[in-house]
Design an enzyme around this catalytic site. Structure first.
Site, short mmCIF file in Angstrom:
data_model
loop_
_atom_site.label_atom_id
_atom_site.label_comp_id
_atom_site.label_asym_id
_atom_site.label_seq_id
_atom_site.Cartn_x
_atom_site.Cartn_y
_atom_site.Cartn_z
N ASP A 33 0.85 -1.19 0.00
CA ASP A 33 0.00 0.00 0.00
C ASP A 33 0.89 1.24 0.00
O ASP A 33 1.89 1.28 0.71
CB ASP A 33 -0.92 0.01 1.24
N ASN A 37 -4.52 6.79 0.24
CA ASN A 37 -5.86 7.11 0.74
C ASN A 37 -6.17 6.32 2.00
O ASN A 37 -7.30 5.89 2.25
CB ASN A 37 -6.91 6.79 -0.33
N TYR A 152 -13.67 6.08 -14.34
CA TYR A 152 -13.45 5.12 -13.25
C TYR A 152 -14.00 3.75 -13.63
O TYR A 152 -13.26 2.75 -13.63
CB TYR A 152 -14.11 5.61 -11.96
N LYS A 156 -12.15 -0.05 -14.67
CA LYS A 156 -12.43 -1.30 -13.99
C LYS A 156 -12.86 -2.38 -14.99
O LYS A 156 -12.43 -3.53 -14.91
CB LYS A 156 -13.52 -1.09 -12.93
N PHE A 180 -21.24 -3.55 -4.89
CA PHE A 180 -22.25 -2.49 -4.95
C PHE A 180 -21.86 -1.40 -3.96
O PHE A 180 -20.76 -0.83 -4.13
CB PHE A 180 -23.65 -3.13 -4.80
N LEU A 202 -22.59 8.71 0.58
CA LEU A 202 -23.72 8.98 1.48
C LEU A 202 -23.44 8.55 2.91
O LEU A 202 -23.61 9.35 3.85
CB LEU A 202 -24.96 8.25 0.97
P1 NAD Z 1 -9.71 2.83 -0.40
O1 NAD Z 1 -9.28 4.06 -1.11
O2 NAD Z 1 -10.11 2.89 1.02
O3 NAD Z 1 -8.55 1.71 -0.51
C1 NAD Z 1 -7.69 1.66 -1.61
C2 NAD Z 1 -6.28 1.44 -1.07
O4 NAD Z 1 -5.38 1.38 -2.16
C3 NAD Z 1 -5.82 2.58 -0.15
O5 NAD Z 1 -5.23 2.06 1.01
C4 NAD Z 1 -4.80 3.31 -1.01
O6 NAD Z 1 -3.78 3.91 -0.24
C5 NAD Z 1 -4.25 2.19 -1.88
N1 NAD Z 1 -3.70 2.62 -3.15
C6 NAD Z 1 -4.25 3.46 -4.04
N2 NAD Z 1 -3.44 3.61 -5.11
C7 NAD Z 1 -2.34 2.82 -4.88
C8 NAD Z 1 -1.16 2.54 -5.60
N3 NAD Z 1 -0.91 3.11 -6.78
N4 NAD Z 1 -0.26 1.69 -5.06
C9 NAD Z 1 -0.49 1.12 -3.84
N5 NAD Z 1 -1.59 1.35 -3.11
C10 NAD Z 1 -2.51 2.19 -3.63
O7 NAD Z 1 -10.88 2.18 -1.28
P2 NAD Z 1 -11.89 1.01 -0.92
O8 NAD Z 1 -13.23 1.61 -0.72
O9 NAD Z 1 -11.32 0.12 0.12
O10 NAD Z 1 -11.93 0.22 -2.32
C11 NAD Z 1 -11.02 -0.81 -2.57
C12 NAD Z 1 -11.20 -1.22 -4.01
O11 NAD Z 1 -12.58 -1.57 -4.22
C13 NAD Z 1 -10.89 -0.11 -5.00
O12 NAD Z 1 -10.22 -0.69 -6.13
C14 NAD Z 1 -12.27 0.40 -5.42
O13 NAD Z 1 -12.26 0.90 -6.75
C15 NAD Z 1 -13.11 -0.83 -5.31
N6 NAD Z 1 -14.52 -0.54 -5.03
C16 NAD Z 1 -14.87 0.23 -3.97
C17 NAD Z 1 -16.23 0.51 -3.73
C18 NAD Z 1 -16.65 1.39 -2.59
O14 NAD Z 1 -17.79 1.87 -2.61
N7 NAD Z 1 -15.82 1.62 -1.59
C19 NAD Z 1 -17.20 -0.03 -4.56
C20 NAD Z 1 -16.79 -0.83 -5.62
C21 NAD Z 1 -15.44 -1.07 -5.86
C1 WQD Z 2 -25.39 6.84 -2.92
C2 WQD Z 2 -26.70 7.58 -3.06
C3 WQD Z 2 -26.49 9.70 -4.18
C4 WQD Z 2 -24.05 11.55 -1.04
C5 WQD Z 2 -20.15 5.41 -5.25
C6 WQD Z 2 -19.18 5.45 -6.35
C7 WQD Z 2 -19.11 4.10 -6.99
C8 WQD Z 2 -18.82 3.05 -5.97
C9 WQD Z 2 -19.78 3.11 -4.79
C10 WQD Z 2 -16.54 2.49 -6.25
C11 WQD Z 2 -26.86 8.25 -4.43
C12 WQD Z 2 -26.92 9.89 -2.73
C13 WQD Z 2 -24.79 10.66 -1.79
C14 WQD Z 2 -24.67 12.67 -0.46
C15 WQD Z 2 -26.75 11.97 -1.42
N1 WQD Z 2 -17.48 3.17 -5.55
N2 WQD Z 2 -26.12 10.88 -1.98
N3 WQD Z 2 -26.01 12.85 -0.69
O1 WQD Z 2 -22.69 7.17 -6.06
O2 WQD Z 2 -23.81 4.92 -5.60
O3 WQD Z 2 -21.38 5.04 -5.76
O4 WQD Z 2 -19.74 4.46 -4.29
O5 WQD Z 2 -16.71 1.64 -7.05
O6 WQD Z 2 -18.10 4.15 -7.96
O7 WQD Z 2 -19.68 6.37 -7.29
O8 WQD Z 2 -22.53 6.05 -3.79
O9 WQD Z 2 -22.73 6.93 -1.53
O10 WQD Z 2 -21.95 8.51 -3.37
O11 WQD Z 2 -24.34 7.74 -3.30
O12 WQD Z 2 -27.96 12.16 -1.62
O13 WQD Z 2 -24.05 13.52 0.23
O14 WQD Z 2 -26.74 8.64 -2.12
O15 WQD Z 2 -27.18 10.59 -5.04
O16 WQD Z 2 -28.22 8.17 -4.79
P1 WQD Z 2 -22.69 5.86 -5.38
P2 WQD Z 2 -22.82 7.36 -2.94
#
Ligand code: NAD
Ligand code: WQD
Length: 344
Positions: A33, A37, A152, A156, A180, A202
């Site tokens: 890591d 972030n 983004y 993916k 999700f 949110l």
């Molecule tokens: P996060 O930002 O909390 O975790 C990502 C981690 O990767 C962090 O610790 C960051 O420091 C590290 N990182 C980023 N770029 C790096 C690099 N170049 N080299 C080494 N480390 C690096 O995010 P998360 O919410 O834990 O998400 C993890 C994964 O799941 C991500 O790939 C994200 O796209 C995916 N994802 C997240 C969500 C969500 O809603 N949180 C939903 C769908 C998919």
């Molecule tokens: C959820 C709902 C907003 C904030 C995001 C990323 C997506 C994925 C999951 C990585 C929506 C509403 C939100 C606020 C609000 N991450 N909202 N007020 O947009 O579904 O997805 O996280 O893969 O890539 O885009 O999640 O939590 O931002 O929004 O009304 O202050 O809440 O409009 O309907 P989202 P979210």
């Protein structure tokens, strides 16, 4: 049987919770890591909660082959990789697409090349439900059309396609998990979601309003074609998601030959913004003041999983309720008002 697992991005929100589940299952871990972030404190707490000393941290960027070589050599042969490291903010990806293509796609390419070099071809990849774009049919199945509408999600999907090509060309075992909306925290309140700056999402915004760090929630639009006009999403407890990774890894490691899975990881239940606000208020007894404002650009009306494949293939289903998501997310926020960055 404990395996040796490399976790990229393991200090992050989902990665830290998954590391804890894997340690408790008896695995040895190597985390790569760059803390772009996240905080090393998360991993310290993960080890403390696990009551084990079986986690090596390699600080560095997955785009650097030497960093990955160091990680692959740090504890001995790696049996499998879970790849969380990446950038995930939709708006940021629109503003800075090249950075997202570099980290998310090129970073994954460098990782796959390092895995080949070190003889490891078992990988779980963090994908996203946003690869479906703005779907019209629900719930979403894995064979439905993908139509990403921002860089983004495009990055993916491109990584999914790169990994599928690896599975076709050689004996790789790959699972692309389309998450999700993960929310909540480990019930101990010691690890959780710690967004930098003003939360985009949110759930952490709600918990920061509850903690008094934010005044009021802005509800982005109440004129969507949904039950109450606000956006619908499939919220899943981060512990359910973490457990899904452990089950997926075990499944892949048992596959004798090449395997390429794509699975939706959600609950199958859609909740509106106001459902979540009301659920949080009921679970905590707190009031979340909000104002309805304009829609947020790029938001889609609804995303909701059909999680049947994950149940059929893995025997996994999400089992924690919205109340547990809210209870655990609030316990984390209460115990850590400033996240891992506690005031000195
Ligand atoms: P996060 O930002 O909390 O975790 C990502 C981690 O990767 C962090 O610790 C960051 O420091 C590290 N990182 C980023 N770029 C790096 C690099 N170049 N080299 C080494 N480390 C690096 O995010 P998360 O919410 O834990 O998400 C993890 C994964 O799941 C991500 O790939 C994200 O796209 C995916 N994802 C997240 C969500 C969500 O809603 N949180 C939903 C769908 C998919
Ligand atoms: C959820 C709902 C907003 C904030 C995001 C990323 C997506 C994925 C999951 C990585 C929506 C509403 C939100 C606020 C609000 N991450 N909202 N007020 O947009 O579904 O997805 O996280 O893969 O890539 O885009 O999640 O939590 O931002 O929004 O009304 O202050 O809440 O409009 O309907 P989202 P979210």
């Amino acid at each position: 049987m404990g395996q040796r697992i490399l976790i990229t991005g393991g200090a992050g929100f989902i990665g830290s919770h998954t590391c804890l589940v894997l340690l408790e299952a008896g695995h040895e871990l190597v985390v790569v890591d760059n803390f772009d972030n996240s905080s090393p404190e998360a991993l310290r707490r993960v080890e403390e909660l696990s009551e084990r000393s079986a986690l090596t941290v390699v600080e560095g960027d997955i785009r650097q082959p030497l960093v990955l070589d160091q990680a692959f050599r740090s504890r001995g042969a790696i049996d499998g990789v879970i790849h969380f490291a990446g950038l995930k903010a939709v708006g940021e990806s629109v503003a800075d697409p090249l950075r997202y293509w570099d980290v998310n796609l090129n970073g994954s390419r460098v990782l796959a090349a390092a895995m080949e070099q070190h003889g490891c071809r078992t990988l779980v990849f963090s994908s996203t439900s946003t690869v479906y774009g703005e779907p019209e049919q629900f719930p979403l199945r894995e064979d439905m059309t993908t139509a990403p509408v921002h860089p983004y999600a495009q990055t993916k999907l491109a990584v999914e396609q790169m990994l599928e090509a690896l599975c076709r060309s050689s004996s790789w075992r790959v699972a692309c998990l389309r998450y999700f909306n993960p929310v909540g925290a480990h019930p101990s309140g010691q690890i959780g979601e710690d967004p930098l700056g003003v939360p985009n999402n949110l759930f952490p915004f709600i918990t920061q309003v509850a903690a008094g760090r934010r005044d009021r929630l802005q509800v982005f639009g109440d004129d969507y074609p949904t039950n109450d006009g606000t956006g619908i999403r499939d919220y899943i407890h981060v512990m359910d998601l973490a457990e899904a990774h452990a089950v997926t890894l075990d499944h892949l490691l048992q596959q004798p030959v090449s395997s390429c899975l794509t699975l939706n990881i959600g609950t199958g239940t859609g909740l509106s913004v106001l459902d979540v606000v009301k659920g949080f208020e009921t679970a905590t007894g707190l009031t979340i003041p909000f104002d309805v404002v304009e829609r947020r650009p790029g938001d889609v009306p609804r995303l909701q999983a059909c999680p049947e494949q994950a149940k059929t293939v893995l025997g996994w289903t999400a089992r924690r309720s919205l109340q547990e998501m809210c209870r655990d997310g609030w316990a984390w926020q209460q115990a850590n008002p400033m996240g891992y960055r506690q005031p000195a």
